[in-house]
Design a protein around this motif. Structure first.
Motif, short mmCIF file in Angstrom:
data_model
loop_
_atom_site.label_atom_id
_atom_site.label_comp_id
_atom_site.label_asym_id
_atom_site.label_seq_id
_atom_site.Cartn_x
_atom_site.Cartn_y
_atom_site.Cartn_z
N UNK A 147 0.56 31.67 -90.58
CA UNK A 147 1.23 32.52 -89.59
C UNK A 147 0.44 33.81 -89.44
N UNK A 148 0.31 34.28 -88.20
CA UNK A 148 -0.26 35.59 -87.92
C UNK A 148 0.79 36.40 -87.15
N UNK A 149 1.17 37.54 -87.72
CA UNK A 149 2.17 38.40 -87.09
C UNK A 149 1.48 39.56 -86.38
N UNK A 150 1.90 39.81 -85.14
CA UNK A 150 1.39 40.93 -84.36
C UNK A 150 2.54 41.87 -84.04
N UNK A 151 2.28 43.16 -84.00
CA UNK A 151 3.34 44.09 -83.64
C UNK A 151 2.87 45.52 -83.74
N UNK A 152 3.52 46.40 -83.00
CA UNK A 152 3.20 47.81 -83.10
C UNK A 152 3.70 48.34 -84.44
N UNK A 153 3.35 49.54 -84.74
CA UNK A 153 3.74 50.16 -86.01
C UNK A 153 5.26 50.19 -86.19
N UNK A 154 5.70 49.84 -87.40
CA UNK A 154 7.10 49.89 -87.81
C UNK A 154 7.94 48.74 -87.23
N UNK A 155 7.34 47.56 -87.12
CA UNK A 155 8.12 46.39 -86.70
C UNK A 155 8.31 45.42 -87.86
N UNK A 156 8.21 45.92 -89.10
CA UNK A 156 8.49 45.13 -90.31
C UNK A 156 7.49 44.01 -90.54
N UNK A 157 6.25 44.20 -90.12
CA UNK A 157 5.25 43.15 -90.29
C UNK A 157 4.96 42.88 -91.76
N UNK A 176 -0.77 46.31 -83.57
CA UNK A 176 -1.17 46.54 -82.18
C UNK A 176 -1.18 48.04 -81.97
N UNK A 177 -2.37 48.59 -81.80
CA UNK A 177 -2.57 50.04 -81.70
C UNK A 177 -2.99 50.39 -80.28
N UNK A 178 -2.38 51.41 -79.67
CA UNK A 178 -2.75 51.80 -78.31
C UNK A 178 -4.25 52.04 -78.17
N UNK A 179 -4.83 51.47 -77.12
CA UNK A 179 -6.25 51.64 -76.78
C UNK A 179 -7.21 51.03 -77.80
N UNK A 180 -6.68 50.20 -78.70
CA UNK A 180 -7.53 49.48 -79.65
C UNK A 180 -7.41 47.98 -79.34
N UNK A 181 -8.51 47.33 -78.96
CA UNK A 181 -8.42 45.92 -78.58
C UNK A 181 -8.06 45.03 -79.76
N UNK A 182 -7.40 43.93 -79.45
CA UNK A 182 -7.05 42.94 -80.46
C UNK A 182 -8.33 42.28 -80.96
N UNK A 230 7.88 53.27 -75.71
CA UNK A 230 8.31 52.26 -74.73
C UNK A 230 7.11 51.54 -74.13
N UNK A 231 6.04 52.29 -73.86
CA UNK A 231 4.83 51.69 -73.30
C UNK A 231 4.17 50.76 -74.31
N UNK A 232 4.14 51.15 -75.58
CA UNK A 232 3.58 50.29 -76.62
C UNK A 232 4.31 48.95 -76.67
N UNK A 233 5.64 49.01 -76.60
CA UNK A 233 6.44 47.79 -76.65
C UNK A 233 6.22 46.92 -75.42
N UNK A 234 6.11 47.57 -74.26
CA UNK A 234 5.85 46.82 -73.03
C UNK A 234 4.52 46.10 -73.10
N UNK A 235 3.48 46.81 -73.55
CA UNK A 235 2.16 46.19 -73.66
C UNK A 235 2.17 45.06 -74.68
N UNK A 236 2.93 45.24 -75.76
CA UNK A 236 3.04 44.20 -76.78
C UNK A 236 3.67 42.93 -76.21
N UNK A 237 4.77 43.10 -75.49
CA UNK A 237 5.44 41.94 -74.88
C UNK A 237 4.55 41.26 -73.84
N UNK A 238 3.82 42.05 -73.05
CA UNK A 238 2.96 41.48 -72.02
C UNK A 238 1.82 40.67 -72.64
#
Length: 276
Positions: A147-157, A176-182, A230-238
């Protein structure tokens, strides 16, 4: 609401983990009641059992046990009956069911589930892998993950990864860090199940603010800005939607519930490989 307390005695000839898990699951159903736990692991001699009986007599309450030695189980039950304490073998109903279905008696072995078998070493291997691949570390062999978990900071990864590792699931987690590519490798992974973790913006901000307070850091930062979060979460979902990766909202989920949802997805994911 005032809380009531009762003594709960957990007597085991092994580690007591089974008793602790079962009793806490039951006790959690009673909102205004809390158990004062008395845990007695590795009870494997007459003297140890005698000390347990003395403590039960001093603080009477509910007694749950897992003792495979019939003589000791009978002694414990007789003692509890004499002093008026309810006493129950947690595993006996399960053993009886198995015996009835399988048509054979069990071979009593204290702590049999903790033997150094292949499953044990699989869990150790999964834990080592998970610790080395926490928070985007050692991204070179992600194909080895289950399993590979992705998520912004503080999503209990991280806590979710550790819980899964304890179940024998090799888990890597990548922030998932803003402006840092996966990492490029993630896009081409075939074997692992990739899952995105999200939460409500309010929950993320609350946890991040607590984090900043513990570090005595300045809270005038995009890290806790509602619009930025909110933008971090939107980008994560997209991102997950574009790649067809499932997303789990952890806002109101415990770590155990999140892990259970991931394990359910993992079963379906593995079935696709079997089918092909």
């Amino acid at each position: 609401m005032a809380r009531n307390y009762f003594h709960l005695h957990l007597v085991s000839d092994a580690t007591g983990e089974t008793l602790i898990a079962v009793s806490r699951a039951a006790a959690a159903q009673y909102e205004a009641v809390s158990a004062i736990e008395h845990v007695y692991p590795l009870v494997r001699s007459e003297n140890q059992l005698s000390r347990v009986l003395a403590e039960i007599e001093t603080s009477p309450g509910v007694v749950l046990y897992t003792l495979v030695e019939p003589e000791w189980a009978e002694r414990l039950e007789a003692f509890c009956r004499d002093i008026g304490c309810p006493c129950l073998s947690v595993l006996q109903p399960v053993h009886s069911l198995f015996q009835s279905y399988l048509g054979q008696a069990s071979a009593p072995r204290p702590g049999a589930q903790h033997t150094l078998n292949a499953d044990y070493f699989r869990r150790i291997d999964a834990m080592n892998y998970t610790l080395m691949h926490d928070d985007g570390q050692l991204g070179g062999d992600l194909e080895s993950a289950d399993v590979v978990l992705l998520g912004i900071s503080r999503t209990s990864k991280t806590p979710t990864s550790i819980y899964l590792a304890n179940r024998g699931i090799k888990t890597a987690n990548i922030p998932l860090v803003p402006n840092v590519p996966l990492p490029v490798e993630v896009e081409s992974l075939k074997k692992p199940l990739i899952v995105g973790l999200v939460a409500s913006a309010e929950r993320i901000i609350q946890i991040r603010q607590n984090r900043l307070l513990s570090l005595r850091a300045d809270d005038e930062t995009p890290y806790v800005d509602p619009d930025a979060v909110a933008d971090e979460l939107t980008q994560s979902r997209r991102l997950c939607a574009r790649r067809g990766w499932p997303v789990i909202d952890v806002t109101r989920r415990s770590i155990e519930e999140t892990a259970a949802a991931i394990l359910d997805l993992l079963r379906d994911h593995r079935m696709k490989f079997i089918a092909t």
